[in-house]
Design a protein around this motif. Structure first.
Motif, PDB file in Angstrom:
ATOM      1  N   TRP A 123       0.837  -1.198   0.000  1.00 63.10           N
ATOM      2  CA  TRP A 123       0.000   0.000   0.000  1.00 63.10           C
ATOM      3  C   TRP A 123       0.874   1.250   0.000  1.00 63.10           C
ATOM      4  CZ3 TRP A 123      -0.611   3.917   3.662  1.00 63.10           C
ATOM      5  CH2 TRP A 123      -1.662   4.814   3.421  1.00 63.10           C
ATOM      6  N   ALA A 124       1.933   1.249   0.821  1.00 62.39           N
ATOM      7  CA  ALA A 124       2.849   2.396   0.872  1.00 62.39           C
ATOM      8  C   ALA A 124       3.487   2.623  -0.497  1.00 62.39           C
ATOM      9  CB  ALA A 124       3.915   2.174   1.944  1.00 62.39           C
ATOM     10  N   SER A 125       3.879   1.538  -1.145  1.00 68.11           N
ATOM     11  CA  SER A 125       4.468   1.649  -2.481  1.00 68.11           C
ATOM     12  C   SER A 125       3.467   2.237  -3.472  1.00 68.11           C
ATOM     13  CB  SER A 125       4.940   0.267  -2.938  1.00 68.11           C
ATOM     14  OG  SER A 125       5.532   0.343  -4.199  1.00 68.11           O
ATOM     15  N   LEU A 126       2.215   1.814  -3.358  1.00 74.96           N
ATOM     16  CA  LEU A 126       1.169   2.366  -4.217  1.00 74.96           C
ATOM     17  C   LEU A 126       1.014   3.867  -4.000  1.00 74.96           C
ATOM     18  CD1 LEU A 126      -1.231   2.158  -6.180  1.00 74.96           C
ATOM     19  CD2 LEU A 126      -2.654   1.549  -4.196  1.00 74.96           C
ATOM     20  N   GLN A 127       1.077   4.319  -2.744  1.00 78.49           N
ATOM     21  CA  GLN A 127       0.936   5.753  -2.470  1.00 78.49           C
ATOM     22  C   GLN A 127       2.061   6.529  -3.137  1.00 78.49           C
ATOM     23  OE1 GLN A 127      -2.094   6.433  -1.100  1.00 78.49           O
ATOM     24  NE2 GLN A 127      -2.076   4.202  -1.218  1.00 78.49           N
ATOM     25  N   ARG A 128       3.273   5.953  -3.123  1.00 84.99           N
ATOM     26  CA  ARG A 128       4.408   6.612  -3.795  1.00 84.99           C
ATOM     27  C   ARG A 128       4.155   6.727  -5.295  1.00 84.99           C
ATOM     28  NH1 ARG A 128       7.049   3.117  -0.040  1.00 84.99           N
ATOM     29  NH2 ARG A 128       7.925   4.384   1.645  1.00 84.99           N
ATOM     30  N   ARG A 129       3.652   5.625  -5.897  1.00 88.27           N
ATOM     31  CA  ARG A 129       3.372   5.654  -7.343  1.00 88.27           C
ATOM     32  C   ARG A 129       2.268   6.653  -7.670  1.00 88.27           C
ATOM     33  NH1 ARG A 129       3.744   0.124  -6.598  1.00 88.27           N
ATOM     34  NH2 ARG A 129       1.526  -0.166  -6.937  1.00 88.27           N
ATOM     35  N   LEU A 130       1.232   6.695  -6.829  1.00 89.40           N
ATOM     36  CA  LEU A 130       0.138   7.649  -7.056  1.00 89.40           C
ATOM     37  C   LEU A 130       0.643   9.084  -6.991  1.00 89.40           C
ATOM     38  CD1 LEU A 130      -2.740   5.968  -5.008  1.00 89.40           C
ATOM     39  CD2 LEU A 130      -2.580   6.163  -7.506  1.00 89.40           C
ATOM     40  N   ARG A 131       1.489   9.371  -6.018  1.00 90.36           N
ATOM     41  CA  ARG A 131       2.020  10.737  -5.894  1.00 90.36           C
ATOM     42  C   ARG A 131       2.892  11.078  -7.100  1.00 90.36           C
ATOM     43  NH1 ARG A 131       6.702  13.278  -3.267  1.00 90.36           N
ATOM     44  NH2 ARG A 131       6.135  15.425  -2.769  1.00 90.36           N
ATOM     45  N   CYS A 132       3.718  10.128  -7.505  1.00 95.33           N
ATOM     46  CA  CYS A 132       4.613  10.351  -8.642  1.00 95.33           C
ATOM     47  C   CYS A 132       3.829  10.655  -9.914  1.00 95.33           C
ATOM     48  CB  CYS A 132       5.504   9.127  -8.832  1.00 95.33           C
ATOM     49  SG  CYS A 132       6.745   9.327 -10.093  1.00 95.33           S
ATOM     50  N   SER A 133       2.669  10.021 -10.061  1.00 97.54           N
ATOM     51  CA  SER A 133       1.855  10.229 -11.259  1.00 97.54           C
ATOM     52  C   SER A 133       0.839  11.357 -11.094  1.00 97.54           C
ATOM     53  CB  SER A 133       1.133   8.926 -11.627  1.00 97.54           C
ATOM     54  OG  SER A 133       0.191   8.593 -10.622  1.00 97.54           O
ATOM     55  N   GLY A 134       0.885  12.050  -9.948  1.00 96.08           N
ATOM     56  CA  GLY A 134      -0.020  13.176  -9.724  1.00 96.08           C
ATOM     57  C   GLY A 134      -1.436  12.773  -9.350  1.00 96.08           C
ATOM     58  N   ARG A 135      -1.624  11.516  -8.921  1.00 93.52           N
ATOM     59  CA  ARG A 135      -2.967  11.040  -8.613  1.00 93.52           C
ATOM     60  C   ARG A 135      -3.237  10.886  -7.109  1.00 93.52           C
ATOM     61  NH1 ARG A 135      -3.712   5.764 -11.665  1.00 93.52           N
ATOM     62  NH2 ARG A 135      -1.547   5.527 -11.069  1.00 93.52           N
ATOM     63  N   LEU A 136      -2.311  11.339  -6.275  1.00 89.14           N
ATOM     64  CA  LEU A 136      -2.532  11.315  -4.825  1.00 89.14           C
ATOM     65  C   LEU A 136      -2.885  12.728  -4.391  1.00 89.14           C
ATOM     66  CD1 LEU A 136      -2.392   9.590  -2.213  1.00 89.14           C
ATOM     67  CD2 LEU A 136      -0.060  10.438  -1.935  1.00 89.14           C
ATOM     68  N   GLY A 137      -3.995  12.858  -3.690  1.00 90.65           N
ATOM     69  CA  GLY A 137      -4.442  14.177  -3.256  1.00 90.65           C
ATOM     70  C   GLY A 137      -3.481  14.836  -2.278  1.00 90.65           C
ATOM     71  N   ASP A 138      -3.497  16.159  -2.264  1.00 86.56           N
ATOM     72  CA  ASP A 138      -2.618  16.912  -1.359  1.00 86.56           C
ATOM     73  C   ASP A 138      -2.899  16.574   0.099  1.00 86.56           C
ATOM     74  OD1 ASP A 138      -1.463  18.145  -3.550  1.00 86.56           O
ATOM     75  OD2 ASP A 138      -2.655  19.983  -3.355  1.00 86.56           O
ATOM     76  N   GLU A 139      -4.176  16.400   0.447  1.00 88.69           N
ATOM     77  CA  GLU A 139      -4.526  16.083   1.834  1.00 88.69           C
ATOM     78  C   GLU A 139      -3.953  14.726   2.239  1.00 88.69           C
ATOM     79  OE1 GLU A 139      -8.357  14.993   4.613  1.00 88.69           O
ATOM     80  OE2 GLU A 139      -8.713  16.213   2.828  1.00 88.69           O
ATOM     81  N   GLU A 140      -4.093  13.736   1.363  1.00 91.61           N
ATOM     82  CA  GLU A 140      -3.562  12.409   1.661  1.00 91.61           C
ATOM     83  C   GLU A 140      -2.039  12.464   1.786  1.00 91.61           C
ATOM     84  OE1 GLU A 140      -5.881  12.977  -0.655  1.00 91.61           O
ATOM     85  OE2 GLU A 140      -7.587  11.763   0.021  1.00 91.61           O
ATOM     86  N   ALA A 141      -1.389  13.180   0.877  1.00 93.45           N
ATOM     87  CA  ALA A 141       0.071  13.309   0.930  1.00 93.45           C
ATOM     88  C   ALA A 141       0.501  13.963   2.238  1.00 93.45           C
ATOM     89  CB  ALA A 141       0.577  14.114  -0.268  1.00 93.45           C
ATOM     90  N   ALA A 142      -0.193  15.009   2.645  1.00 91.85           N
ATOM     91  CA  ALA A 142       0.152  15.703   3.891  1.00 91.85           C
ATOM     92  C   ALA A 142      -0.033  14.787   5.097  1.00 91.85           C
ATOM     93  CB  ALA A 142      -0.697  16.961   4.041  1.00 91.85           C
ATOM     94  N   ARG A 143      -1.096  13.989   5.083  1.00 88.84           N
ATOM     95  CA  ARG A 143      -1.331  13.075   6.209  1.00 88.84           C
ATOM     96  C   ARG A 143      -0.230  12.016   6.284  1.00 88.84           C
ATOM     97  NH1 ARG A 143      -7.338  11.161   5.677  1.00 88.84           N
ATOM     98  NH2 ARG A 143      -6.929  10.259   7.731  1.00 88.84           N
ATOM     99  N   LEU A 144       0.230  11.538   5.141  1.00 89.43           N
ATOM    100  CA  LEU A 144       1.344  10.594   5.134  1.00 89.43           C
ATOM    101  C   LEU A 144       2.623  11.266   5.642  1.00 89.43           C
ATOM    102  CD1 LEU A 144       0.595   8.848   1.747  1.00 89.43           C
ATOM    103  CD2 LEU A 144       0.747   7.690   3.961  1.00 89.43           C
TER     104      LEU A 144
END
Length: 95
Positions: free
Chosen positions: A36-57
Motif C-alpha cells: 500500500w505504501a508503495s502504491l501511495q508513492r506511485r500515485l504521488r509520482c503520477s499526480g494522482r494522490l491528493g494533497d490532503e492524503e500526501a500531507a497526512r502521510l
C-alpha cells in the motif's frame, strides 16, 4: 465517505500503528501495508494522490523515496522470486 477514503484511512491508521511500534513509517515491501505504501508513492509520482492524503502521510514521517541502503535484502529476494514465478524470468525492467 466512499470506500477509497475509508481504505486510505484504515491503512493510514495501520501505518501510524506500525510507526509507533517500529519507530519509522517504512513497512516491508512484501507486506500488505508495504505494498500500500508503495502504491501511495506511485500515485504521488503520477499526480494522482491528493494533497490532503500526501500531507497526512508526511505527518507520519512517510518517505517518498527509499534509499537503496534502507531496503531489506530478504524482502528484495522474496520480491524477485515472486516476480520470477509470475513472469518466467528475472529480467525486471527498469522504471
Amino acid at each position: 465517505a466512499d470506500g477509497s477514503v475509508a481504505t486510505f484511512d484504515e491503512r493510514l491508521a495501520q501505518l501510524a500503528a506500525y510507526r509507533a511500534m517500529h519507530g519509522h513509517a517504512h513497512p516491508p515491501l512484501n507486506s500488505p501495508l508495504g505494498r500500500w505504501a508503495s502504491l501511495q508513492r506511485r500515485l504521488r509520482c503520477s499526480g494522482r494522490l491528493g494533497d490532503e492524503e500526501a500531507a497526512r502521510l508526511e505527518d507520519l514521517g512517510f518517505a517518498w523515496r527509499i534509499a537503496p541502503d534502507e531496503l531489506d535484502w530478504d524482502d528484495m529476494v522474496s520480491r524477485l522470486r515472486s516476480y520470477t514465478e509470475l513472469q518466467g524470468d528475472s529480467l525486471v525492467p527498469k522504471k
